[in-house]
Write a protein that holds these residues in place. Sequence first.
Motif, short mmCIF file in Angstrom:
data_model
loop_
_atom_site.label_atom_id
_atom_site.label_comp_id
_atom_site.label_asym_id
_atom_site.label_seq_id
_atom_site.Cartn_x
_atom_site.Cartn_y
_atom_site.Cartn_z
N HIS A 188 0.91 -1.14 0.01
CA HIS A 188 -0.05 -0.07 -0.15
C HIS A 188 0.82 1.19 -0.04
N GLN A 189 2.13 1.09 -0.18
CA GLN A 189 3.05 2.31 -0.39
C GLN A 189 2.60 3.49 -1.29
N SER A 190 2.45 4.64 -0.65
CA SER A 190 1.99 6.01 -1.25
C SER A 190 2.58 7.10 -0.63
N MET A 191 2.59 8.30 -1.21
CA MET A 191 3.39 9.33 -0.58
C MET A 191 2.49 9.81 0.59
N LEU A 192 1.03 9.48 0.50
CA LEU A 192 0.19 9.91 1.61
C LEU A 192 0.77 9.06 2.89
N LEU A 193 0.88 7.73 2.75
CA LEU A 193 1.19 7.02 3.80
C LEU A 193 2.60 7.37 4.34
N ASP A 194 3.35 7.78 3.47
CA ASP A 194 4.83 8.14 3.84
C ASP A 194 4.54 9.28 4.82
#
Length: 211
Positions: A188-194
Amino acid sequence: GRQFFTLLNEPLESPFNQMVKRLFDLFLSIPTLILILPPCMILVKIFQMLQAPGPLFFKQDRVGISGKHFTIWKFRSMTFDREGTRDESIQAHPQDARIFSFGKIMRRFSIDEFPQFINVFKGEMSFIGPRPERPEFVEKLVREVPYYNQRHNVKPGLAGWAQLNYPYGASVEDSMEKLKFDLYYVKHQSMLLDILILIRTVEIVLFGKGR
Protein backbone atom coordinates in the motif's frame (compact mmCIF):
# COMPACT_ATOMS: atom_id res chain seq x y z
CA GLY A 1 -7.74 18.97 -4.35
CA ARG A 2 -9.18 15.58 -5.36
CA GLN A 3 -6.66 15.20 -8.22
CA PHE A 4 -3.75 15.90 -5.85
CA PHE A 5 -5.14 13.41 -3.31
CA THR A 6 -5.33 10.79 -6.08
CA LEU A 7 -1.69 11.41 -7.03
CA LEU A 8 -0.65 10.90 -3.42
CA ASN A 9 -2.36 7.51 -3.37
CA GLU A 10 -0.81 6.15 -6.55
CA PRO A 11 1.51 3.16 -6.02
CA LEU A 12 5.17 4.15 -5.88
CA GLU A 13 6.08 1.57 -8.52
CA SER A 14 5.70 4.10 -11.35
CA PRO A 15 8.79 6.08 -12.41
CA PHE A 16 6.97 9.30 -11.49
CA ASN A 17 6.31 8.20 -7.93
CA GLN A 18 9.82 6.82 -7.58
CA MET A 19 11.11 10.25 -8.57
CA VAL A 20 8.76 11.96 -6.09
CA LYS A 21 9.91 9.68 -3.29
CA ARG A 22 13.56 10.33 -4.16
CA LEU A 23 12.99 14.10 -4.14
CA PHE A 24 11.20 13.71 -0.80
CA ASP A 25 14.25 11.87 0.60
CA LEU A 26 16.65 14.53 -0.68
CA PHE A 27 14.41 17.30 0.68
CA LEU A 28 14.73 15.75 4.14
CA SER A 29 18.33 14.54 4.04
CA ILE A 30 20.21 17.56 2.62
CA PRO A 31 19.11 20.11 5.30
CA THR A 32 19.68 17.51 8.02
CA LEU A 33 23.22 16.75 6.82
CA ILE A 34 24.06 20.47 6.58
CA LEU A 35 22.29 21.97 9.60
CA ILE A 36 21.61 19.23 12.16
CA LEU A 37 24.26 16.53 11.80
CA PRO A 38 27.39 18.71 12.44
CA PRO A 39 26.31 20.07 15.87
CA CYS A 40 25.05 16.60 16.82
CA MET A 41 28.46 15.16 15.93
CA ILE A 42 30.16 17.61 18.33
CA LEU A 43 27.70 16.93 21.16
CA VAL A 44 27.82 13.16 20.76
CA LYS A 45 31.61 13.11 20.56
CA ILE A 46 31.92 15.07 23.82
CA PHE A 47 29.75 12.57 25.70
CA GLN A 48 31.49 9.62 24.06
CA MET A 49 34.87 10.96 25.23
CA LEU A 50 33.50 11.35 28.76
CA GLN A 51 31.62 8.04 29.02
CA ALA A 52 32.87 5.60 26.38
CA PRO A 53 35.94 6.69 24.37
CA GLY A 54 36.20 5.37 20.84
CA PRO A 55 35.03 6.11 17.29
CA LEU A 56 32.22 8.61 16.71
CA PHE A 57 30.40 6.42 14.21
CA PHE A 58 29.31 2.81 14.22
CA LYS A 59 29.19 1.24 10.75
CA GLN A 60 27.61 -2.11 9.95
CA ASP A 61 26.64 -4.22 6.95
CA ARG A 62 22.90 -4.29 6.24
CA VAL A 63 20.63 -5.72 3.53
CA GLY A 64 18.86 -3.24 1.26
CA ILE A 65 16.59 -3.26 -1.77
CA SER A 66 16.80 -6.39 -3.94
CA GLY A 67 19.01 -8.00 -1.28
CA LYS A 68 21.97 -5.69 -1.97
CA HIS A 69 24.32 -5.07 0.94
CA PHE A 70 25.30 -1.59 2.08
CA THR A 71 27.06 0.02 5.05
CA ILE A 72 24.77 1.73 7.52
CA TRP A 73 25.96 4.73 9.58
CA LYS A 74 24.96 5.42 13.17
CA PHE A 75 26.34 7.32 16.14
CA ARG A 76 28.02 4.79 18.41
CA SER A 77 25.85 4.24 21.47
CA MET A 78 27.70 1.24 22.96
CA THR A 79 31.06 0.85 24.66
CA PHE A 80 33.72 0.41 22.01
CA ASP A 81 35.61 -2.51 23.59
CA ARG A 82 32.57 -4.77 23.23
CA GLU A 83 31.33 -3.44 19.91
CA GLY A 84 34.71 -4.34 18.48
CA THR A 85 34.31 -8.00 19.43
CA ARG A 86 31.98 -10.76 18.29
CA ASP A 87 29.37 -9.39 20.68
CA GLU A 88 28.57 -7.08 17.76
CA SER A 89 26.67 -9.92 16.11
CA ILE A 90 24.32 -10.19 19.10
CA GLN A 91 20.96 -8.48 18.58
CA ALA A 92 20.80 -5.39 20.80
CA HIS A 93 17.88 -4.71 23.14
CA PRO A 94 16.81 -1.62 25.16
CA GLN A 95 18.36 -2.89 28.45
CA ASP A 96 21.61 -3.97 26.78
CA ALA A 97 24.51 -3.49 29.22
CA ARG A 98 26.75 -2.42 26.34
CA ILE A 99 24.84 0.87 25.95
CA PHE A 100 26.47 3.74 27.89
CA SER A 101 24.30 6.34 29.66
CA PHE A 102 24.22 9.04 26.96
CA GLY A 103 23.80 6.26 24.42
CA LYS A 104 20.48 5.42 26.11
CA ILE A 105 19.38 9.03 25.67
CA MET A 106 20.43 8.95 22.01
CA ARG A 107 18.42 5.79 21.43
CA ARG A 108 15.37 7.12 23.28
CA PHE A 109 15.25 10.20 21.04
CA SER A 110 16.63 8.35 17.95
CA ILE A 111 19.65 10.69 17.80
CA ASP A 112 21.89 7.70 17.05
CA GLU A 113 19.96 7.26 13.77
CA PHE A 114 20.78 10.74 12.39
CA PRO A 115 23.91 9.63 10.43
CA GLN A 116 21.66 7.34 8.40
CA PHE A 117 20.66 10.46 6.46
CA ILE A 118 24.01 9.81 4.74
CA ASN A 119 22.54 6.52 3.51
CA VAL A 120 19.34 8.29 2.47
CA PHE A 121 21.30 10.93 0.54
CA LYS A 122 23.32 8.22 -1.23
CA GLY A 123 20.12 6.43 -2.25
CA GLU A 124 20.85 3.28 -0.24
CA MET A 125 17.91 3.97 2.06
CA SER A 126 14.72 5.98 1.98
CA PHE A 127 13.35 8.01 4.86
CA ILE A 128 10.33 5.68 5.02
CA GLY A 129 10.59 1.92 4.56
CA PRO A 130 11.19 -1.40 6.35
CA ARG A 131 14.01 -1.42 8.87
CA PRO A 132 17.23 -2.82 7.32
CA GLU A 133 18.55 -5.96 8.99
CA ARG A 134 21.98 -7.56 9.21
CA PRO A 135 22.82 -10.21 6.59
CA GLU A 136 23.20 -12.98 9.17
CA PHE A 137 19.72 -12.29 10.56
CA VAL A 138 18.19 -12.00 7.09
CA GLU A 139 19.69 -15.35 6.09
CA LYS A 140 18.07 -16.97 9.12
CA LEU A 141 14.73 -15.19 8.79
CA VAL A 142 14.39 -15.99 5.08
CA ARG A 143 14.56 -19.68 6.02
CA GLU A 144 12.16 -19.42 8.95
CA VAL A 145 9.65 -16.70 8.00
CA PRO A 146 7.54 -17.15 4.82
CA TYR A 147 7.63 -14.22 2.37
CA TYR A 148 10.32 -12.43 4.39
CA ASN A 149 12.23 -11.52 1.21
CA GLN A 150 9.23 -9.50 -0.02
CA ARG A 151 10.24 -6.66 2.29
CA HIS A 152 13.34 -6.18 0.12
CA ASN A 153 11.17 -5.07 -2.82
CA VAL A 154 11.49 -1.50 -1.53
CA LYS A 155 14.35 0.52 -0.06
CA PRO A 156 14.84 0.14 3.70
CA GLY A 157 13.97 3.19 5.76
CA LEU A 158 14.84 5.25 8.81
CA ALA A 159 11.21 5.12 9.84
CA GLY A 160 8.48 2.70 8.86
CA TRP A 161 5.02 1.30 9.37
CA ALA A 162 6.30 -1.71 11.32
CA GLN A 163 8.44 0.48 13.63
CA LEU A 164 5.35 2.51 14.52
CA ASN A 165 2.97 -0.39 15.03
CA TYR A 166 5.08 -3.06 16.72
CA PRO A 167 7.25 -2.77 19.84
CA TYR A 168 10.97 -3.48 19.84
CA GLY A 169 11.70 -7.21 19.60
CA ALA A 170 14.40 -9.57 18.38
CA SER A 171 12.84 -13.05 18.23
CA VAL A 172 11.67 -14.91 15.14
CA GLU A 173 8.09 -14.49 16.41
CA ASP A 174 8.62 -10.74 16.63
CA SER A 175 10.02 -10.71 13.09
CA MET A 176 6.95 -12.59 11.82
CA GLU A 177 4.63 -10.02 13.41
CA LYS A 178 6.67 -7.06 12.14
CA LEU A 179 6.72 -8.61 8.66
CA LYS A 180 2.93 -8.25 8.48
CA PHE A 181 3.30 -4.47 8.79
CA ASP A 182 6.23 -4.38 6.36
CA LEU A 183 4.21 -6.30 3.75
CA TYR A 184 1.27 -3.97 4.29
CA TYR A 185 3.59 -1.04 3.55
CA VAL A 186 5.07 -2.70 0.45
CA LYS A 187 1.56 -3.36 -0.91
CA HIS A 188 0.00 0.00 0.00
CA GLN A 189 2.98 2.34 -0.23
CA SER A 190 2.05 5.88 -1.23
CA MET A 191 3.24 9.40 -0.54
CA LEU A 192 0.22 9.92 1.69
CA LEU A 193 1.16 6.89 3.81
CA ASP A 194 4.78 8.10 3.93
CA ILE A 195 3.66 11.53 5.15
CA LEU A 196 1.45 9.98 7.85
CA ILE A 197 4.37 7.79 9.02
CA LEU A 198 6.64 10.86 9.02
CA ILE A 199 4.22 12.85 11.19
CA ARG A 200 3.87 10.03 13.72
CA THR A 201 7.63 9.44 13.75
CA VAL A 202 8.36 13.12 14.46
CA GLU A 203 5.91 12.97 17.37
CA ILE A 204 7.66 9.91 18.79
CA VAL A 205 11.14 11.48 18.46
CA LEU A 206 10.10 14.82 19.99
CA PHE A 207 8.46 13.18 22.99
CA GLY A 208 11.17 10.56 23.48
CA LYS A 209 8.95 7.55 22.91
CA GLY A 210 11.68 5.69 21.02
CA ARG A 211 13.64 2.59 22.04
